[in-house]
Each structure stands twice: as structure tokens, then as C-alpha cells.
Design a protein around this motif. Structure first.
Motif, short mmCIF file in Angstrom:
data_model
loop_
_atom_site.label_atom_id
_atom_site.label_comp_id
_atom_site.label_asym_id
_atom_site.label_seq_id
_atom_site.Cartn_x
_atom_site.Cartn_y
_atom_site.Cartn_z
N LEU A 1 34.07 34.12 51.17
CA LEU A 1 34.20 35.58 51.05
C LEU A 1 35.29 35.88 50.02
CD1 LEU A 1 34.21 36.58 54.85
CD2 LEU A 1 32.24 36.21 53.33
N LYS A 2 35.08 36.94 49.26
CA LYS A 2 36.06 37.27 48.22
C LYS A 2 37.03 38.28 48.81
CE LYS A 2 36.16 38.21 43.27
NZ LYS A 2 37.00 37.10 42.80
N THR A 3 37.99 37.75 49.57
CA THR A 3 38.92 38.63 50.26
C THR A 3 40.16 38.87 49.41
OG1 THR A 3 40.40 37.06 51.36
CG2 THR A 3 38.23 37.41 52.38
N GLY B 1 33.29 31.83 35.30
CA GLY B 1 33.94 32.95 35.98
C GLY B 1 33.67 34.22 35.20
N THR B 2 33.83 35.33 35.88
CA THR B 2 33.48 36.61 35.28
C THR B 2 34.14 36.85 33.93
OG1 THR B 2 32.89 37.65 37.34
CG2 THR B 2 33.84 39.09 35.67
N LEU B 3 35.43 36.55 33.81
CA LEU B 3 36.10 36.84 32.54
C LEU B 3 36.19 35.60 31.66
CD1 LEU B 3 38.80 39.31 33.87
CD2 LEU B 3 36.78 39.87 32.51
N ASP C 1 26.27 43.24 45.50
CA ASP C 1 25.69 42.45 46.60
C ASP C 1 26.78 41.60 47.26
OD1 ASP C 1 23.19 43.41 45.96
OD2 ASP C 1 22.51 41.58 44.95
N ARG C 2 27.59 40.95 46.41
CA ARG C 2 28.63 40.08 46.98
C ARG C 2 29.72 40.88 47.69
NH1 ARG C 2 31.37 35.89 43.05
NH2 ARG C 2 32.43 37.77 42.33
N LEU C 3 30.05 42.06 47.13
CA LEU C 3 31.04 42.92 47.79
C LEU C 3 30.56 43.24 49.21
CD1 LEU C 3 33.71 44.60 47.17
CD2 LEU C 3 32.19 46.56 46.88
N SER D 1 43.03 38.42 50.41
CA SER D 1 44.07 37.47 50.83
C SER D 1 44.10 36.32 49.81
CB SER D 1 43.77 36.91 52.22
OG SER D 1 43.51 37.93 53.12
N TYR D 2 44.66 36.57 48.66
CA TYR D 2 44.60 35.61 47.55
C TYR D 2 45.93 34.93 47.29
CZ TYR D 2 40.03 35.20 45.30
OH TYR D 2 38.73 34.85 44.98
N ALA D 3 46.85 35.01 48.26
CA ALA D 3 48.18 34.45 47.99
C ALA D 3 48.12 32.94 47.70
CB ALA D 3 49.12 34.74 49.16
N ALA E 1 30.61 31.89 45.97
CA ALA E 1 29.31 31.94 45.29
C ALA E 1 29.50 32.78 44.02
CB ALA E 1 28.26 32.57 46.21
N GLY E 2 30.03 32.15 43.00
CA GLY E 2 30.34 32.86 41.75
C GLY E 2 29.08 33.45 41.13
N VAL E 3 29.22 34.65 40.62
CA VAL E 3 28.11 35.29 39.91
C VAL E 3 27.78 34.47 38.66
CG1 VAL E 3 27.49 37.34 38.56
CG2 VAL E 3 28.56 37.59 40.82
N THR E 4 28.81 34.04 37.95
CA THR E 4 28.60 33.26 36.72
C THR E 4 28.02 31.89 37.05
OG1 THR E 4 30.71 34.29 36.14
CG2 THR E 4 29.73 32.83 34.50
N ARG E 5 28.48 31.31 38.14
CA ARG E 5 27.94 30.02 38.61
C ARG E 5 26.44 30.14 38.86
NH1 ARG E 5 26.46 28.23 43.53
NH2 ARG E 5 26.86 26.05 44.13
N CYS F 1 35.94 21.40 44.80
CA CYS F 1 35.56 22.72 45.32
C CYS F 1 35.49 23.77 44.21
CB CYS F 1 36.51 23.12 46.44
SG CYS F 1 35.97 24.63 47.28
N GLU F 2 36.65 24.29 43.76
CA GLU F 2 36.63 25.38 42.77
C GLU F 2 38.03 25.59 42.22
OE1 GLU F 2 35.76 29.21 44.57
OE2 GLU F 2 37.19 28.87 46.18
N GLY F 3 38.14 26.54 41.28
CA GLY F 3 39.43 26.96 40.78
C GLY F 3 39.91 28.20 41.54
N THR F 4 41.08 28.69 41.16
CA THR F 4 41.62 29.87 41.87
C THR F 4 40.79 31.11 41.59
OG1 THR F 4 43.09 30.57 40.07
CG2 THR F 4 43.98 28.96 41.63
N GLY F 5 40.15 31.12 40.40
CA GLY F 5 39.33 32.28 40.05
C GLY F 5 38.13 31.85 39.24
N SER F 6 37.64 30.65 39.53
CA SER F 6 36.53 30.12 38.75
C SER F 6 35.80 29.05 39.55
CB SER F 6 37.04 29.51 37.43
OG SER F 6 37.95 28.47 37.70
N ASN F 7 34.57 28.79 39.17
CA ASN F 7 33.83 27.63 39.68
C ASN F 7 33.91 26.53 38.64
OD1 ASN F 7 31.96 30.14 41.00
ND2 ASN F 7 32.48 28.45 42.36
C1 LIG Z 1 37.97 31.76 44.16
C2 LIG Z 1 36.98 32.09 43.08
N1 LIG Z 1 36.03 31.20 42.79
C3 LIG Z 1 35.12 31.44 41.82
C4 LIG Z 1 35.14 32.62 41.08
C5 LIG Z 1 34.13 32.87 40.00
O1 LIG Z 1 33.22 33.86 40.41
P1 LIG Z 1 32.55 34.87 39.40
O2 LIG Z 1 31.73 34.05 38.46
O3 LIG Z 1 31.70 35.73 40.27
O4 LIG Z 1 33.63 35.60 38.72
C6 LIG Z 1 36.11 33.56 41.37
C7 LIG Z 1 36.15 34.77 40.58
O5 LIG Z 1 36.46 35.77 40.70
C8 LIG Z 1 37.04 33.31 42.41
O6 LIG Z 1 37.98 34.21 42.71
#
Ligand SMILES: Cc1ncc(COP(=O)(O)O)c(C=O)c1O
Length: 286
Positions: free
Chosen positions: A153-155, A245-247, A62-64, A157-159, A212-216, A186-192
Motif C-alpha cells: 500500500l502506498k501509505t 518509477g513515476t519521475l 486505481d492504486r489510490l 508512513s514513509y519514514a 505495484a509500481g505503475v511504471t513497473r 524487493c524495491e527502492g524507497t521510491g522505485s521498483n
Molecule cells: C516504495 C515505492 N516503490 C515503487 C515505486 C514506483 O512506483 P511508480 O512507478 O508507480 O511511481 C514507488 C513510487 O512512488 C514507491 O514509493
């Protein structure tokens, strides 16, 4: 993985789905003119796979689609993406896997205009280790732009995340936390990020600019947690802090910058981890 080196550093023989077929990683390629390559015009998902079974794949797809539409890309063919994921999972057995779906603008001109050759779809898998129950984080001086055209958006462009995460590693931390342009958490680089404050479990709302993290979303559903607009400085006073976060699933925070949070994961976070673990094990498609 069954054979051939470490999928995290590229020296491996894993099989990757590229534009319609599984290929050995050494043969798996897209054009150097792919718009994902030249300008970061693409979207992605990272999905957790336990013993070959993806977790919450429906939510990730859905998020993709939302991310793709947000960039003006055609919606990915859901059944095709599902098939690609199934084939990659079957071809690369792993106890705990990072299933990575990348969907880009495809072959394009060298500038920001998009070509019309159609998108590229890549699905790969890397084996990962289970995360520790707690981790250190640092705040960084750079901001998430909650007004950006690509906010939420999960683009690909993650530099900015690459730079912030490198800063975290430099300080012995495993995640960097960003505020937004208004100085709000706000959030982490790959986490809420969640905080425990006076017994309440709080996380920034989506209009903070966070993903909008799935885990969040699952944590908000499964725990007694709420959204709240919070200053970045809340990290200096919160009783507990945790990441989702997912992992990471749910992971306690043991240090924020110089502030130690001894005993992390604290009692509220430990309970959250237990609830999440139980609910996630009971339903792979929550
Ligand atoms: C910028 C960012 N915020 C939050 C998340 C956490 O999201 P999710 O729980 O869907 O992994 C991610 C994970 O990939 C992310 O890249």
C-alpha cells in the motif's frame, strides 16, 4: 512555475487543493490533529505531469483507491480527485511536474483509533527536473516487511524510506535498495528494481512486498520482462540494473554499492528507455 520561488522547499506561492478548494500555499493547511499528521494514517500518489498533462492518472487513481481500502479508509471520490488534479495543474503551469495526491484519515484522536470526521484530500504540484539516464544506488541493511499489514500500500508512513534515502545520499547515491525479510530483492524507497541476467529482464514479484509500481506494470507490459523471485545478492552479478518509477520512468544504474556498472545505461536498459519513452508519448493513459 510562473511565480514565487521553489516549490520543493516550500518558499513558493503555488496553489494547493485542500479539502475542496484551491488555496495559496501559505494558506493551505489541515488540522494538526489530522490523523495523517499524527500517525501517518493516509495514502498518496505521485503522478508525473508533462506540460500540464498527467501521465497514467487512471492507474494512479486505481492504486489510490486500493491503498485507501487497504487502510480501511472510504474510497476517494474519483471525480473529485480528478477535478482537484485538473485545477491544480491549471493553476500551477510547469514543464515537468510532480503532482502529489494525499488522502488521509482526517481529523482524529491522538492515538491510533481513527476519528469519524471524514478524510482529508490534498493535491499539490512541484516542478521537477528531468532525471539523468543513470544513477548510483546503495543497498541498505533495513528490510521491507512483505508480511506487513500495509505491504504493497502506498501509505504516507514513509519514514523508513526517508531514513534509507538519506543513507543513499550519504554514500553519493540517488536511491536505496531494500531486500525483504527473507533476503530477497524487493524495491527502492521510491522505485521498483529490474535486473538484466543472461539476456532476461527480471523484476521481483509483488509478493516480495514491493509496491505495484505503475511504471513497473507498464515496463512488464511493454518490454520483454518477467517477474522472478531473486536474492538481494543478484545485484552483485546482474549484467545491468535499472529502476522504474513515476519521475524516473526507466533509469539505468551506474553503481551498486562499490560495484561500478560502467557505461550505464547498458544496451538492454537503453533500449528499454527508448521503448518506454515512445510508448508513453503515444498514450497518456496507457
Ligand atoms: C516504495 C515505492 N516503490 C515503487 C515505486 C514506483 O512506483 P511508480 O512507478 O508507480 O511511481 C514507488 C513510487 O512512488 C514507491 O514509493
Amino acid at each position: 512555475m510562473t511565480s514565487g520561488g521553489n516549490p520543493q522547499n516550500g518558499s513558493h506561492t503555488v496553489r494547493i487543493w485542500v479539502n475542496g478548494a484551491l488555496r495559496e500555499s501559505t494558506e493551505a493547511s489541515v488540522s494538526v490533529l489530522d490523523h495523517g499528521m499524527t500517525v501517518g494514517d493516509g495514502v498518496f500518489e505521485t503522478v508525473k505531469a508533462v506540460d500540464g498533462a498527467p501521465f497514467a492518472l487512471g492507474r494512479h487513481l486505481d492504486r489510490l483507491e486500493r491503498s485507501a481500502r487497504g487502510l480501511g479508509l472510504p474510497a476517494p471520490e474519483r471525480e473529485l480527485v480528478r477535478r482537484a488534479c485538473a485545477e491544480v495543474l491549471a493553476a500551477n503551469p510547469a514543464k515537468l511536474g510532480r503532482l502529489r495526491i494525499t488522502y488521509t484519515g482526517g481529523l482524529g484522536p491522538l492515538g491510533s483509533d481513527r476519528g469519524d470526521s471524514g478524510p482529508s484530500l490534498i493535491v499539490a504540484l512541484g516542478e521537477v527536473a528531468r532525471r539523468p539516464d543513470a544513477a548510483a544506488v546503495v543497498t541498505v541493511p533495513w528490510t521491507r516487511n512483505e508480511h506487513s499489514a500495509v505491504a504493497g500500500l502506498k501509505t504516507t508512513s514513509y519514514a523508513e524510506n526517508v531514513v534509507a534515502l538519506a543513507r543513499a545520499h550519504q554514500y553519493g547515491a540517488s536511491e536505496a535498495i531494500l531486500g525483504n525479510t527473507a533476503g530477497r530483492l524487493c524495491e527502492g524507497t521510491g522505485s521498483n528494481v529490474f535486473v538484466v541476467l543472461d539476456g532476461r529482464i527480471l523484476t521481483p514479484p509483488l509478493n516480495s512486498g514491493c509496491l505495484a509500481g505503475v511504471t513497473r506494470a507498464l515496463a512488464l507490459q511493454w518490454l520483454d520482462a518477467e517477474e522472478a523471485d531473486l536474492p538481494l545478492t543478484v545485484l552483485e552479478e546482474a549484467d545491468e540494473v535499472f529502476l522504474t518509477g513515476t519521475l524516473r520512468d526507466i533509469q539505468g544504474v551506474s553503481r551498486v554499492d562499490d560495484r561500478e556498472l560502467p557505461g550505464a545505461p547498458g544496451p538492454v536498459t537503453a533500449k528499454a528507455i527508448a521503448v518506454f519513452t515512445e510508448r508513453a508519448a503515444a498514450d497518456l493513459e496507457p
